[in-house]
Design a protein around this motif. Structure first.
Motif, short mmCIF file in Angstrom:
data_model
loop_
_atom_site.label_atom_id
_atom_site.label_comp_id
_atom_site.label_asym_id
_atom_site.label_seq_id
_atom_site.Cartn_x
_atom_site.Cartn_y
_atom_site.Cartn_z
N ASN A 175 67.50 12.66 72.53
CA ASN A 175 68.43 13.52 73.23
C ASN A 175 67.73 14.58 74.05
O ASN A 175 68.19 14.98 75.13
CB ASN A 175 69.39 14.19 72.24
CG ASN A 175 70.42 13.21 71.69
OD1 ASN A 175 70.73 12.22 72.34
ND2 ASN A 175 70.93 13.48 70.51
N LEU A 179 66.69 13.08 77.35
CA LEU A 179 67.82 12.94 78.27
C LEU A 179 68.11 14.24 78.98
O LEU A 179 68.35 14.28 80.19
CB LEU A 179 69.06 12.47 77.49
CG LEU A 179 69.13 10.99 77.11
CD1 LEU A 179 70.34 10.74 76.24
CD2 LEU A 179 69.16 10.11 78.34
N TYR A 190 67.41 15.30 83.15
CA TYR A 190 68.69 15.33 83.87
C TYR A 190 68.56 16.13 85.16
O TYR A 190 68.08 17.26 85.17
CB TYR A 190 69.78 15.96 82.98
CG TYR A 190 71.16 15.89 83.60
CD1 TYR A 190 71.89 14.72 83.59
CD2 TYR A 190 71.72 17.01 84.22
CE1 TYR A 190 73.15 14.65 84.15
CE2 TYR A 190 72.98 16.95 84.79
CZ TYR A 190 73.69 15.77 84.75
OH TYR A 190 74.95 15.71 85.32
N HIS A 195 80.17 18.01 72.42
CA HIS A 195 79.39 16.87 71.92
C HIS A 195 79.40 16.80 70.40
O HIS A 195 79.79 17.74 69.70
CB HIS A 195 77.95 16.97 72.42
CG HIS A 195 77.22 18.22 71.94
ND1 HIS A 195 76.75 18.37 70.66
CD2 HIS A 195 76.89 19.37 72.60
CE1 HIS A 195 76.16 19.55 70.53
NE2 HIS A 195 76.24 20.18 71.69
N GLY A 233 73.87 16.02 69.49
CA GLY A 233 74.05 15.84 70.92
C GLY A 233 73.78 17.10 71.71
O GLY A 233 73.40 18.15 71.18
N THR A 237 74.05 14.87 77.05
CA THR A 237 74.35 13.57 76.43
C THR A 237 75.85 13.31 76.38
O THR A 237 76.29 12.17 76.50
CB THR A 237 73.76 13.48 75.00
OG1 THR A 237 74.34 14.49 74.16
CG2 THR A 237 72.25 13.64 75.01
N LYS A 250 76.88 11.90 79.72
CA LYS A 250 76.46 10.51 79.87
C LYS A 250 77.26 9.59 78.95
O LYS A 250 77.62 8.47 79.32
CB LYS A 250 74.96 10.39 79.58
CG LYS A 250 74.08 11.04 80.63
CD LYS A 250 72.61 10.88 80.29
CE LYS A 250 71.72 11.43 81.38
NZ LYS A 250 71.83 10.69 82.67
N GLN A 251 77.52 10.06 77.75
CA GLN A 251 78.25 9.29 76.76
C GLN A 251 79.67 8.97 77.22
O GLN A 251 80.16 7.85 77.07
CB GLN A 251 78.28 10.08 75.45
CG GLN A 251 79.12 9.51 74.33
CD GLN A 251 79.22 10.49 73.15
OE1 GLN A 251 78.89 11.65 73.28
NE2 GLN A 251 79.68 10.00 72.03
N ARG A 276 72.02 21.84 68.23
CA ARG A 276 72.74 20.56 68.37
C ARG A 276 73.87 20.41 67.35
O ARG A 276 74.12 19.31 66.84
CB ARG A 276 71.77 19.39 68.29
CG ARG A 276 70.81 19.33 69.48
CD ARG A 276 69.85 18.16 69.37
NE ARG A 276 69.12 17.99 70.62
CZ ARG A 276 68.07 18.72 71.00
NH1 ARG A 276 67.66 19.69 70.20
NH2 ARG A 276 67.48 18.51 72.15
N MET A 335 74.76 7.14 72.00
CA MET A 335 73.72 8.15 72.06
C MET A 335 72.95 8.25 70.74
O MET A 335 71.94 8.93 70.66
CB MET A 335 74.34 9.51 72.39
CG MET A 335 74.92 9.61 73.80
SD MET A 335 73.66 9.65 75.11
CE MET A 335 73.88 8.01 75.81
#
Length: 304
Positions: free
Chosen positions: A13, A16, A20, A60, A64, A68, A71-72, A94, A277
């Protein structure tokens, strides 16, 4: 082995988020809240005239990030089509302090209720958001956080939906401390979720939850809904597996609110249609043919 898996998830994660690239109609922002730097990603629709428009806050799940989540769910594509802002806050370590007491945010006493409220008010003050059309959706840990926000700050939201999460026992007990104000709420849940039991019980490392049906019944009572429902069913075929999605919507509720159950028969914990993810965790049956994000926004649009 468990520590190795957690390190792999966090690293996955983190990469990602690191790679980004923010587009011209997006921004990464932050503010200091209770001594912590709290960050969030905002996606504005591509064809936007700058006037106040609806906003969907998307929370999230555990491990996450806002990136993410974008994107998810692919909510950015829907935002561009329908013309609403999507705001993706980043949880503390997170995680969200959803009130169950087991997440890093809960354990460290983070007040995520006020944090999320502060972001909403910040966006409204910015002039880009219509204060009467602010919506909330969350997945898993974020879904439990969405339930907490609906219980504790119902006045903020036009509508709230939890995906793969329902009311926890801790949240149910805390409801006694808050005045009841009707707010439209929906729950989207897979009947074969291996992480959050549809029929209620104990979430692994996540305390006790009541069943999805009982959660809907509680919101029905809190919103003063009549017993009549508008029912609908949709069927999909995915590689020979028949997926049946059943919708049960209470529309005759106080202050024109609604309560809806979206029952995903045979599906598991993941966001419908997502790119997983958390590839290291068994989330049950996933699907690429059911568009969870479209169902989220369909419920929100029905509240106008």
């Amino acid at each position: 082995m468990r520590i190795f898996i957690l390190v792999m998830i966090v690293g996955f994660n983190s990469c990602l988020g690191y790679f980004y690239k923010v587009s011209s109609n997006e921004k990464m922002d932050y503010f200091i809240f209770s001594g912590n730097k709290r960050t969030y990603l905002v996606h504005y629709p591509k064809k936007w005239d700058g006037l106040p428009i609806p906003m969907l806050v998307a929370l999230h799940g555990r491990f996450g990030t806002g990136v993410t989540m974008s994107k998810q769910t692919k909510l950015n594509d829907l935002s561009d089509q329908k013309g609403f802002i999507v705001l993706y806050p980043d949880g503390y370590k997170r995680s969200w302090a959803d009130g169950r007491g087991n997440s890093p945010a809960d354990e460290d006493g983070i007040n995520d209720v006020v944090f999320i409220e502060s972001i909403v008010k910040r966006m409204i003050a910015e002039g880009s958001v219509n204060a009467k059309e602010v919506y909330l959706v969350g997945h898993s840990n974020g879904g439990f956080m969405a339930q907490r926000m609906a219980i504790e700050k119902p006045e903020l939201w036009k509508g709230v939906m939890s995906v793969a999460a329902q009311i926890s026992v801790a949240q149910l007990k805390s409801k006694l401390n808050f005045k009841t104000k009707p707010v439209s709420v929906a729950i989207m849940a897979g009947t074969e979720d291996p992480l959050v039991p549809y029929s209620g019980g104990y979430v692994k490392n996540g305390k006790e939850v009541i069943s999805v049906s009982d959660s809907i019944q509680r919101w029905k009572e809190w919103n003063g809904c009549q017993d009549n429902t508008r029912n609908q069913s949709k069927q999909y075929d995915e590689n020979g597996f028949k997926i049946v999605i059943e919708f049960y919507r209470y529309e005759d509720c106080l202050e024109n609110t609604k309560v809806e159950l979206i029952q995903m028969n045979g599906l598991g914990h993941s966001w419908p249609g997502e790119t997983p993810m958390l590839p290291f965790i068994n989330q049950g049956r996933t699907t690429n043919v059911v568009d969870g994000s479209a169902m989220v926004w369909e419920f929100m649009e029905s509240l106008k």
